[in-house]
Design a protein around this motif. Structure first.
Motif, PDB file in Angstrom:
ATOM      1  N   GLN B  19      -1.728  -2.005   4.576  1.00 30.97           N
ATOM      2  CA  GLN B  19      -2.353  -2.842   5.602  1.00 30.97           C
ATOM      3  C   GLN B  19      -1.842  -2.622   7.030  1.00 30.97           C
ATOM      4  O   GLN B  19      -2.648  -2.628   7.967  1.00 30.97           O
ATOM      5  N   ALA B 147     -10.123   0.854   6.957  1.00 30.69           N
ATOM      6  CA  ALA B 147      -9.149   0.577   5.899  1.00 30.69           C
ATOM      7  C   ALA B 147      -9.146   1.699   4.853  1.00 30.69           C
ATOM      8  O   ALA B 147      -8.371   1.643   3.904  1.00 30.69           O
ATOM      9  N   THR B 156      -8.025  -6.585  -0.295  1.00 32.19           N
ATOM     10  CA  THR B 156      -6.815  -6.913   0.474  1.00 32.19           C
ATOM     11  C   THR B 156      -6.943  -6.348   1.893  1.00 32.19           C
ATOM     12  O   THR B 156      -7.155  -7.081   2.848  1.00 32.19           O
ATOM     13  N   LYS B 157      -6.870  -5.010   2.001  1.00 32.85           N
ATOM     14  CA  LYS B 157      -6.856  -4.416   3.343  1.00 32.85           C
ATOM     15  C   LYS B 157      -8.208  -4.533   4.039  1.00 32.85           C
ATOM     16  O   LYS B 157      -8.260  -4.564   5.267  1.00 32.85           O
ATOM     17  N   THR B 160      -7.901  -8.147   5.793  1.00 36.12           N
ATOM     18  CA  THR B 160      -7.081  -8.274   7.013  1.00 36.12           C
ATOM     19  C   THR B 160      -7.676  -7.462   8.165  1.00 36.12           C
ATOM     20  O   THR B 160      -7.639  -7.902   9.315  1.00 36.12           O
ATOM     21  N   THR B 161      -8.244  -6.298   7.874  1.00 37.09           N
ATOM     22  CA  THR B 161      -8.846  -5.521   8.969  1.00 37.09           C
ATOM     23  C   THR B 161     -10.121  -6.207   9.480  1.00 37.09           C
ATOM     24  O   THR B 161     -10.416  -6.131  10.677  1.00 37.09           O
ATOM     25  N   VAL B 322      -1.267 -11.829   3.585  1.00 33.91           N
ATOM     26  CA  VAL B 322      -0.498 -10.847   2.809  1.00 33.91           C
ATOM     27  C   VAL B 322       0.461 -11.551   1.847  1.00 33.91           C
ATOM     28  O   VAL B 322       0.687 -11.080   0.727  1.00 33.91           O
TER      29      VAL B 322
END
Lengths: 352, 352
Positions: B19, B147, B156-157, B160-161, B322
């Motif tokens: 991440q 990502a 997940t990533k 956040t992106t 996270v």
């Protein structure tokens, strides 16, 4: 089968049964104020609706969101009060109708948003069960439900009557008297649902040790899933989990293992087919299905079938909510809990 | 304490650790398209934002709702796709920005809403991780996260992106380069959170038999509570229950008995005091508190304290997410589950 008898002293049970009369009284008395507001919203070309509420009233707001969208064709959103109470957001709210929902009329954060809305050019309204409450002096238009005093902590008749007011406002704003007229039959449809009480009482024992469950629905009845889950949380201390059936497929379905209880609300209407797909998916997981529907095809696929009246989709949340109330009441009693006095709750909750 | 070692082959763990680099790459490459769109939204006087998404992307949308409200000062709503896909609502969407969020770019109902939005006069955008995906050809503005491919089922990533892109768009639309610049430090803040991994691994065993829990937060981090609850549902089959801490006080707190696990996200910021009140309430119920915060006062009151970096509130959801991912990963492993392969889920979910 349980030999539990209906508790004669239960305020919640009494208020559940008062709903046909409360809806009737609301239809008879609230119409002039609703008509007045609907006319103004049309004349002034209001384009957006912002509804602000908490708890059960927030579920009524969710119903409003779909009604103002699907019937009135206006973009409606539920507001996060914190945007205004914590973050001091300076929104331009001209062309916007801001509606606060609070049965007690005392929800401080809701009232604060209404004050802010009025300052920023919005037309403001309050949907409440309490005349002369603080929320009434904050707004230009007061829409009163006529449910009389609600004494049980868990809201029942103030919820269904709030739905009726939203239904009427959306229909009259849209100029759809055909839809508005449908509500005249809601008291009779609720009477029909109340006749399920002995059946629900019989089934309640099955859920004595249920600790969690899913409530699933979509569209106009998404509010029913959320409100029934909230009732079970408040009265039965069951950890609530309620989903739009479409969102459910994007993750939460993983929690559904063999025998997991899934309460599904799927009356006929425009969301019917879509929810049906989810029924197939939870069947494939081996879940136990408790179905609230008026469609034979759905009822036949359930472990427990709770038949709703044949009725227009727009009115079905008012009847389906009553099934959720009865389930919460009798499961709470089977668990030895007093649904009139949930731990840690008071009738008026104030948050900022 | 568990002697569980991090699984070397776990795709989810690898992607959690990617991440900081994914956020860095997104900041470096996405800015021109974001700046272009932000300029157009300003020039054309767009007043409303409608975000449409499902699952994890819907939690990213919730973050956007607060950012477009609190930073850009625009009225933002998440759309119920069913309003358009089931109910065929004819909304007037001039002066409205409709943003679809879908990491795969294949969410059929989201794409349908974007098509409808464009027909009805909206400016449309797609926030996706997948160039050349169907969503890209449906819109005028494509905002790409960088990502790289995400292979674990649990997002997940890409989450956040997506938050980073929302953050940048809200800040640049508002002309707040001071806020936009804060995101440069997000990779470092996520690195700092990743150093909690051994500690979280140690604590995971405690939750081996946890079947349900609450995730509580408010305002900008409400999305964190919802996303962490979703990760636990997907990976650990824990029945998720996530609330705005204000709504929680209006009912669901009744479910919180002695020892009930409450994960609370409360970094410093404008929602801090309000969430603090709820902490006192769950303490009074004897709940077990697992606290994600950067405030000593909050961390000291927790059974398990997970320290977040000192950072602006607008960026804290990217770091706090996270922690939720790591908790979901290691609790799943303690339960003997494979978080890379939750039952009943595929990477791309299509609903109509």
């Amino acid at each position: 089968m349980s030999d539990l008898t209906p508790p004669p002293g239960s305020r919640m049970r009494a208020e559940i049964h008062e709903q046909p009369a409360a809806v009737q009284a609301t239809l008879e008395t609230a119409t002039p104020a609703i008509r007045d507001l609907a006319g103004r919203l049309r004349r002034e070309g209001v384009e957006y609706v912002l509804i602000v509420a908490r708890g059960t009233s927030d579920n009524a707001a969710l119903y409003g969101l779909y009604m103002f969208g699907a019937v009135t064709m206006k973009l409606a959103a539920t507001a996060a009060p914190s945007l205004l109470t914590c973050y001091d957001t300076q929104l331009d709210l001209r062309k916007t109708f801001v509606l606060g929902v609070s049965q007690s009329g005392k929800a401080t954060d809701v009232i604060e948003v209404l004050h802010a809305g009025r300052e920023r050019g919005a037309i403001t309204g309050a949907l409440t069960n309490t005349d002369d409450s603080p929320i009434c002096s904050a707004v230009q238009h007061v829409l009163l439900t006529h449910a009389h005093e609600e004494r049980a902590i868990a809201a029942t008749k103030t919820y269904t009557t709030a739905l009726v007011v939203m239904h009427q406002l959306a229909a009259l704003w849209a100029g759809r008297s055909d839809i508005a007229d449908q509500a005249q039959r809601v008291p009779a449809w609720i009477e029909e649902v109340l006749r399920l009480e002995p059946d629900i009482l019989d089934h309640a024992e099955r859920f004595r040790f249920m600790e969690t469950c899913h409530w699933l629905a979509r569209g106009l009845n998404f509010c029913t899933a959320k409100e029934a889950a909230l009732k079970m949380a408040e009265c039965c201390y069951v950890v609530p989990s309620s989903f739009s059936s479409a969102d459910f497929m994007h993750g939460p379905i993983a929690t559904t293992d063999f025998g997991f209880p899934c309460f599904i609300v799927n009356p006929t209407g425009r969301a019917y087919h879509s929810v049906g797909v989810v029924v197939g998916a939870v069947e494939a997981h081996g879940a136990e299905i408790i179905m609230l529907s008026n469609a034979d095809e759905m009822l036949q696929r359930a472990r427990i079938a709770l038949r709703l009246p044949a009725m227009p989709e727009e009115c079905s949340p008012m009847a389906a909510a009553v099934v959720g109330q009865l389930l919460a009441l009798y499961i709470a009693l089977e668990k030895g809990l007093d649904p009139d006095q949930p731990r840690g709750l008071r009738k008026v909750t104030q948050t900022l």
